[in-house]
Motif scaffolding. Structure first.
Motif, PDB file in Angstrom:
ATOM      1  N   GLN A 287      -1.268  -6.622   4.788  1.00  0.00           N
ATOM      2  CA  GLN A 287      -1.352  -6.574   3.454  1.00  0.00           C
ATOM      3  C   GLN A 287      -0.691  -5.744   2.612  1.00  0.00           C
ATOM      4  OE1 GLN A 287      -5.907  -7.260   3.273  1.00  0.00           O
ATOM      5  NE2 GLN A 287      -5.594  -6.176   1.389  1.00  0.00           N
TER       6      GLN A 287
ATOM      7  N   HIS B  21       4.905  -6.578   0.620  1.00  0.00           N
ATOM      8  CA  HIS B  21       5.737  -6.766  -0.716  1.00  0.00           C
ATOM      9  C   HIS B  21       5.814  -5.399  -1.118  1.00  0.00           C
ATOM     10  CE1 HIS B  21       1.916  -7.315  -2.186  1.00  0.00           C
ATOM     11  NE2 HIS B  21       2.300  -7.316  -3.430  1.00  0.00           N
ATOM     12  N   SER B  22       5.186  -4.318  -0.996  1.00  0.00           N
ATOM     13  CA  SER B  22       5.266  -2.950  -1.708  1.00  0.00           C
ATOM     14  C   SER B  22       6.297  -2.133  -0.824  1.00  0.00           C
ATOM     15  CB  SER B  22       4.068  -2.406  -2.235  1.00  0.00           C
ATOM     16  OG  SER B  22       3.309  -1.922  -0.680  1.00  0.00           O
TER      17      SER B  22
ATOM     18  N   ASN C 155       9.554  -0.199   0.715  1.00  0.00           N
ATOM     19  CA  ASN C 155      10.814   0.212  -0.083  1.00  0.00           C
ATOM     20  C   ASN C 155      11.871  -0.500   0.529  1.00  0.00           C
ATOM     21  OD1 ASN C 155      13.118   1.544  -0.794  1.00  0.00           O
ATOM     22  ND2 ASN C 155      12.114   3.157  -1.229  1.00  0.00           N
TER      23      ASN C 155
ATOM     24  N   SER D  53       4.202   0.815   4.164  1.00  0.00           N
ATOM     25  CA  SER D  53       2.695   1.494   4.417  1.00  0.00           C
ATOM     26  C   SER D  53       1.813   0.645   3.877  1.00  0.00           C
ATOM     27  CB  SER D  53       2.749   2.785   3.279  1.00  0.00           C
ATOM     28  OG  SER D  53       1.469   3.396   3.345  1.00  0.00           O
TER      29      SER D  53
ATOM     30  N   VAL E 110      -1.580  -2.382   5.189  1.00  0.00           N
ATOM     31  CA  VAL E 110      -2.840  -2.466   5.693  1.00  0.00           C
ATOM     32  C   VAL E 110      -2.780  -3.594   6.900  1.00  0.00           C
ATOM     33  CG1 VAL E 110      -5.276  -2.834   5.353  1.00  0.00           C
ATOM     34  CG2 VAL E 110      -4.045  -1.874   3.601  1.00  0.00           C
TER      35      VAL E 110
ATOM     36  N   MET F 150      -4.186   1.382   8.303  1.00  0.00           N
ATOM     37  CA  MET F 150      -2.966   1.311   7.627  1.00  0.00           C
ATOM     38  C   MET F 150      -1.598   1.589   8.660  1.00  0.00           C
ATOM     39  SD  MET F 150      -3.413   3.009   3.832  1.00  0.00           S
ATOM     40  CE  MET F 150      -2.061   2.258   3.177  1.00  0.00           C
TER      41      MET F 150
ATOM     42  N   PHE G 168      14.086   3.456  -5.197  1.00  0.00           N
ATOM     43  CA  PHE G 168      14.033   1.987  -5.898  1.00  0.00           C
ATOM     44  C   PHE G 168      12.988   2.054  -6.872  1.00  0.00           C
ATOM     45  CE2 PHE G 168      11.507  -1.933  -5.699  1.00  0.00           C
ATOM     46  CZ  PHE G 168      12.416  -2.718  -5.936  1.00  0.00           C
TER      47      PHE G 168
ATOM     48  N   ARG H  30       4.070  -0.480  -7.280  1.00  0.00           N
ATOM     49  CA  ARG H  30       5.228  -1.349  -6.855  1.00  0.00           C
ATOM     50  C   ARG H  30       4.639  -2.793  -6.177  1.00  0.00           C
ATOM     51  NH1 ARG H  30       8.241   1.851  -2.478  1.00  0.00           N
ATOM     52  NH2 ARG H  30       9.454   2.448  -4.455  1.00  0.00           N
ATOM     53  N   GLY H  31       3.393  -2.751  -6.219  1.00  0.00           N
ATOM     54  CA  GLY H  31       2.822  -4.291  -5.607  1.00  0.00           C
ATOM     55  C   GLY H  31       1.464  -3.825  -5.155  1.00  0.00           C
ATOM     56  N   GLY H  32       0.687  -4.854  -5.147  1.00  0.00           N
ATOM     57  CA  GLY H  32      -0.717  -4.811  -4.711  1.00  0.00           C
ATOM     58  C   GLY H  32      -1.069  -6.066  -4.121  1.00  0.00           C
ATOM     59  N   GLN H  33      -2.176  -6.060  -3.116  1.00  0.00           N
ATOM     60  CA  GLN H  33      -2.713  -7.066  -2.309  1.00  0.00           C
ATOM     61  C   GLN H  33      -4.284  -7.161  -1.841  1.00  0.00           C
ATOM     62  OE1 GLN H  33      -0.147  -8.274   0.689  1.00  0.00           O
ATOM     63  NE2 GLN H  33      -0.712 -10.376   0.727  1.00  0.00           N
TER      64      GLN H  33
ATOM     65  N   GLN I 162      -4.659  -3.023  -0.950  1.00  0.00           N
ATOM     66  CA  GLN I 162      -3.551  -2.098  -0.781  1.00  0.00           C
ATOM     67  C   GLN I 162      -2.793  -2.194  -2.049  1.00  0.00           C
ATOM     68  OE1 GLN I 162      -0.213  -2.841  -0.890  1.00  0.00           O
ATOM     69  NE2 GLN I 162       0.830  -1.210   0.631  1.00  0.00           N
ATOM     70  N   VAL I 163      -2.691  -0.947  -2.620  1.00  0.00           N
ATOM     71  CA  VAL I 163      -1.594  -0.945  -3.573  1.00  0.00           C
ATOM     72  C   VAL I 163      -0.492   0.213  -3.404  1.00  0.00           C
ATOM     73  CG1 VAL I 163      -1.124  -0.294  -6.131  1.00  0.00           C
ATOM     74  CG2 VAL I 163      -3.545  -1.377  -5.331  1.00  0.00           C
ATOM     75  N   GLY I 164       0.694  -0.375  -3.271  1.00  0.00           N
ATOM     76  CA  GLY I 164       1.992   0.185  -3.294  1.00  0.00           C
ATOM     77  C   GLY I 164       2.360   1.036  -4.547  1.00  0.00           C
TER      78      GLY I 164
ATOM     79  N   ARG J  67       7.435  10.078  -3.118  1.00  0.00           N
ATOM     80  CA  ARG J  67       7.719   8.627  -2.970  1.00  0.00           C
ATOM     81  C   ARG J  67       7.051   7.685  -1.940  1.00  0.00           C
ATOM     82  NH1 ARG J  67      11.761   8.506   1.089  1.00  0.00           N
ATOM     83  NH2 ARG J  67      12.401  10.831   1.594  1.00  0.00           N
ATOM     84  N   ASN J  68       7.308   6.468  -2.141  1.00  0.00           N
ATOM     85  CA  ASN J  68       6.490   5.652  -0.988  1.00  0.00           C
ATOM     86  C   ASN J  68       5.349   5.855  -0.512  1.00  0.00           C
ATOM     87  OD1 ASN J  68       9.311   4.284  -0.823  1.00  0.00           O
ATOM     88  ND2 ASN J  68       9.739   5.832   0.619  1.00  0.00           N
TER      89      ASN J  68
ATOM     90  N   SER K 190       1.083   4.907  -0.874  1.00  0.00           N
ATOM     91  CA  SER K 190       0.212   3.510  -1.125  1.00  0.00           C
ATOM     92  C   SER K 190      -1.117   4.025  -0.800  1.00  0.00           C
ATOM     93  CB  SER K 190       0.657   2.399  -0.053  1.00  0.00           C
ATOM     94  OG  SER K 190       0.058   2.686   1.138  1.00  0.00           O
TER      95      SER K 190
END
Lengths: 455, 460
Positions: free
Chosen positions: A380, A383-384, A386, A393, A395, A415, B188, B375-378, B386-388, B405-406, B408
């Protein structure tokens, strides 16, 4: 109403001529047609049928090195002529690109195998209903705790054609059949994450019972999940998890546009060792029965087999015509138009069948050698990642603990983090249970020393 | 149009359907992609198509045809009925629809600056201007991609119950991606702009404002550290609160997913969050990217209360799920275009603001993180999310510290909502696109909030 091969090619030729008459220095017409029939399962029962018919034409016109594009799904002569005119106008309104060096020349195409099966075209709605019922019933009979969230059986026909000012005049057609089922299992106080299984082929060889059985087995085995301690583990990536991880990282890093635009950590590394010796990857555009196999790419280049990595050494990037000519090399046939209506798109570089050479161990053997590890089916948040550095990072759900060579209970909310390039360097073995998901064709892949953050 | 569509509706009823609807669309799109100042291709397109949906013996039949051709539509409605009936032989619980009012209406969009009348050259100029400003911000910027899209068109919706709605569509969208590099560090950053008002959105989101926001974010990451992995207190900014509310909670409250076994199924009417949490999904905010007047079942959009002071009070419904829950449809049903089936989608989803200032949220955190931009979430139906995060900072002794940086975050939605202990008084709404097998334009947002414990994924 569907047009035949000759009608399609003649419409494309007409579009190219009209664009040239409007002042285009060169032009290209891409046509595609899809027809899809499906039966859908929702919340434990067959709930719908779906049919789609769409076709359209996308025209690229070049005027003074500026590229314009217009499309239409009205495939009548008048609309096509108007669209060709619009493509030229759009080029005239645009700005010249000094690196534009023309559309591809005529190429000799290779024949591809097992990409078309007349049986798929003949499937009636009753037969699709029958396949869906077999898949659903198999899953429900496995265990009372299984709940089917959704599923589908589909048959697809697709055709594409490409004509340009340099006598390229290509046509190809293909079929697809697939079935898939998403499940979860419920206990007194616990709902598992969604698990799924699928089967997708170019020929009519799908096995709905296997999909039903496996989807149910996965959900039940995801009950009784436990957290794991934070530490590095040996991780086995099943195909979907690896595809998610690579789609947003490695696969972009080997695309020539990413490399030329300094968006790839692999720039300047051709000939260098970037992965473990166990890793050999070909982008195989003509793979027998491959889900992304076609005779030509979406700007008319012949498809081919490109070595991306051999024994861990980076061999080549993936090119389309524009990026190849910019560098003075030959396109690898990776121009691709995706989306629900590819005729609306201009080509972009994309992997075809991105194939990891399989190993010789069975999946069981691969797992049996692990003392303490995790088997990951789905990620999961991939797509986030880098996209430039390859840092991720994510799940890992659903995933399962491996202990003393055996798959044990499911893992709760762990994770994984690291960079995709470390993952590639730490590949210790590949199994032989190859299958395709999206572009990725791979077996289960075992990776050492992956950081897992538990609770 | 109405007359032709009425005939197709009649054919569907004759073929045995109990419900028939048609959504015919004329769509004009302009799209362009500029990479490092070079236009890849300026694109313009025209599409006609119709989506037909029938209910026969309690089973859906859907047919999409990329044409207005009468013969093709007639064949499609007949095929949809035939297939629905074939499928219905196995149906256990027949699908029924909640009653709704019928409407005859014409909805016209009135942009101050009409994208259709804005020359292509001006759209290219806009992209160029953003591109130049991103590059001139700092020499460590290595690439910039600007995507631009506008969609204009008309939607003709008709059903056999007497609803007929002609509704204009207008969407303006842009996405900017920038990368920066220093030594072996790559950074990015991305940003989206979206509006249903008109091209005038670029008068507030000017190239200067947008380019600076994104270039600064990319460059600052170059000197950023990676976060420690583990559990920390966090302050979350509106942009990340939005994606959390949307991804981690919102999808669970889409009634089709609730029925599919989301963890919310047995929580309706119950407390799932701390008292300070109130969440809406609102389709009526003027000009917002997720707003419209009627949904794709002809139901008016509304402001739907999902969580009130920590308690789940509502779900987002289609006519089908509303019938199952004995609730009213909420106007949440949309389809990306005629190629897709109409399904339950979020509109503008947000957490309602309360009383804390930003400083008050930070003040008693000794060490934690400030998560500013995602940056993204799911999320999964079991509530795992998860949220980046693309822009984050350390919080040290109540003050914003070094960039990170980076990062989540992840966890279980319902556990995390209970740990929200303070909600700010500011408010922002951010445009975005949501994927659920098809794309929907949405907004999400909220105020700054504080969460006592969140699992941070990190490389250290």
């Amino acid at each position: 109403m569907a047009l035949d091969r000759e009608e399609i090619l003649s419409l494309c030729e007409k579009a190219v001529k009209v664009a040239e008459r409007h002042g285009a220095d060169e032009a290209e017409a891409y046509f595609c047609q899809t027809s899809r029939t499906a039966v859908g399962i929702e919340r434990g029962q067959l709930a719908k049928s779906v049919s789609h018919i769409d076709q359209g034409l996308g025209i690229r016109a070049v005027y003074n090195k500026a590229v314009g594009f217009a499309y239409t799904n009205i495939v009548a002569e008048k609309a096509v002529e108007e669209t060709a005119g619009k493509a030229v106008n759009s080029a005239k309104a645009s700005q010249p690109d000094k690196d534009w060096k023309g559309f591809p020349d005529k190429r000799c195409l290779i024949n591809v195998e097992e990409t078309f099966d007349g049986k798929i075209l003949e499937l009636s709605s009753e037969e699709l209903v029958n396949l869906a019922t077999r898949m659903l019933d198999t899953a429900l009979e496995m265990d009372k705790r299984v709940f089917v969230t959704d599923g589908e059986v589909e048959s697809v026909y697709a055709a594409k054609a490409l004509v340009n000012s340099y006598d390229v005049s290509n046509f190809d057609q293909g079929t697809f059949a697939s079935c898939g089922l998403a499940t979860l299992a419920r206990d007194v106080n616990y709902v598992t994450p969604v698990c799924f299984e699928w089967d997708a082929k170019r020929t009519f060889e799908i096995n709905p019972e296997h999909v039903g059985r496996e989807a149910a087995r996965l959900a039940v085995s995801a009950l009784k999940a436990e957290t794991v301690p934070t530490k590095p583990y040996t991780v086995v990536f099943a195909q979907v998890a690896m595809q998610l991880l690579l789609s947003y990282t490695l696969i972009n890093a080997v695309k020539a546009d990413y490399v030329q635009r300094e968006q790839s950590a692999l720039k300047g590394k051709i000939g260098e060792r970037i992965a473990s010796e166990n890793v050999t990857v070909f982008d195989d555009g003509i793979l027998k029965g491959g889900l992304r196999t076609w005779r030509f790419d979406d700007e008319g280049m012949e498809r081919r087999r490109t070595a991306v990595m051999e024994k861990g050494v980076l061999k080549s990037f993936l090119y389309d015509n524009y990026r190849a000519k910019k560098e003075g090399v030959e396109s690898t046939g990776n121009a691709y138009r995706g989306g629900a209506a590819p005729y609306m798109e201009v080509p972009a570089i994309e992997a075809t069948n991105f194939r990891f050479a399989p190993g010789n161990k069975s999946a069981d053997e691969l797992v049996s050698e692990i003392d303490s590890g995790i088997l990951v089916y789905f990620l999961q948040g991939a797509h986030s990642s880098n996209p430039v550095s390859g840092e991720f990072s994510v799940v890992a759900v659903p995933s399962w603990r491996i202990e003393k060579g055996e798959i044990k209970n499911a893992v709760k909310g762990a994770m994984l983090s690291g960079t995709v390039f470390d993952v590639l360097k730490n590949v210790s073995a590949l199994a032989n249970n190859e299958r395709q998901v999206g572009a990725l064709v791979a077996p289960w892949i075992r990776v050492e020393n992956v950081k897992v953050i538990g609770r | 149009m109405k007359e032709n569509l009425t005939k197709i509706i009649e054919l569907g009823l004759e073929a045995g359907a109990e419900y028939v609807e048609i959504r015919a669309q004329k769509l004009f799109r302009t799209m362009l992609t500029m990479k490092d100042g070079v236009i890849e291709a300026a694109k313009e397109g025209l599409e006609n198509g119709a989506a037909i949906r029938v209910l026969a013996n309690g089973t859906w039949g859907f047919a999409s045809v990329g044409s207005f051709n009468k013969t093709q539509l007639a064949e499609a409605v007949e095929k949809a009925c035939k297939m629905a009936k074939a499928t219905s032989r196995k149906v256990k619980v027949p699908i029924k629809l909640a009653e709704t009012k019928t409407f005859e209406d014409k909805v016209t969009s009135k942009p101050r600056k009409n994208p259709a009348e804005t020359p292509l050259a001006e759209k290219i100029q806009l992209a160029s201007s953003i591109n130049e400003r991103v590059f001139s911000y700092d020499q460590r910027i290595k690439s910039c991609t600007v995507d631009y899209l506008d969609i204009m068109g008309t939607n003709y919706f008709i059903n056999n119950e007497g609803t007929y709605i002609e509704q204009d569509k207008l969407y303006v969208w842009s996405r900017i991606l920038a990368t920066a590099k220093e030594g072996e560090i790559y950074a990015f950053a991305r940003e989206e702009i979206g509006s249903t008002a008109g091209f005038e959105v670029f008068e507030t989101e000017t190239p200067q404002i947008v380019s600076e926001r994104i270039a600064k974010r990319a460059v600052e990451q170059l000197k950023a550290k990676t976060p420690k992995g583990g559990i920390f207190p966090v302050v979350i900014g509106p942009n990340v609160v939005g994606v959390f509310v949307h991804e981690a909670f919102g999808h669970l409250a889409e009634a089709d997913l609730t029925l599919s076994g989301s963890v919310l199924m047995d929580k309706i009417g119950k407390k799932v969050a701390s008292d300070v949490v109130t969440v809406y999904d609102d389709g009526t905010i003027d000009g917002a990217f997720g707003s419209f007047k009627y949904d794709d079942e002809g139901v008016p959009a509304q402001k739907t209360l999902l969580i009130e002071n920590g308690r789940v009070v509502g779900l987002m419904h289609s006519r089908e799920t509303a019938h199952k829950f004995e609730a009213a449809p909420t106007g949440n049903v949309r389809a990306e275009d005629f190629r897709y089936e109409p399904i339950i989608r979020m509109r503008n989803t947000y957490m309602a603001p309360r009383d804390h200032s930003f400083e008050e949220l930070l003040e008693d955190i000794r060490f934690g993180y400030y998560l500013k931009s995602f940056r993204g979430g799911q999320a999964n139906l079991d509530g795992t999310f998860q949220v980046g995060i693309q822009e984050a900072y350390e919080i040290v002794n109540g003050e914003i510290g070094a960039p990170v940086r980076n990062a989540s975050i992840s966890g279980n939605t319902l556990e995390t909502l209970k740990k929200v202990d303070a909600v700010g008084k500011d408010f922002e709404l951010w445009p975005g696109r949501c994927g659920k097998g098809q794309i929907a334009f949405i907004c999400d947002g909220g105020p700054h909030i504080r969460v006592r414990e969140v699992l941070m994924g990190g490389a250290r």
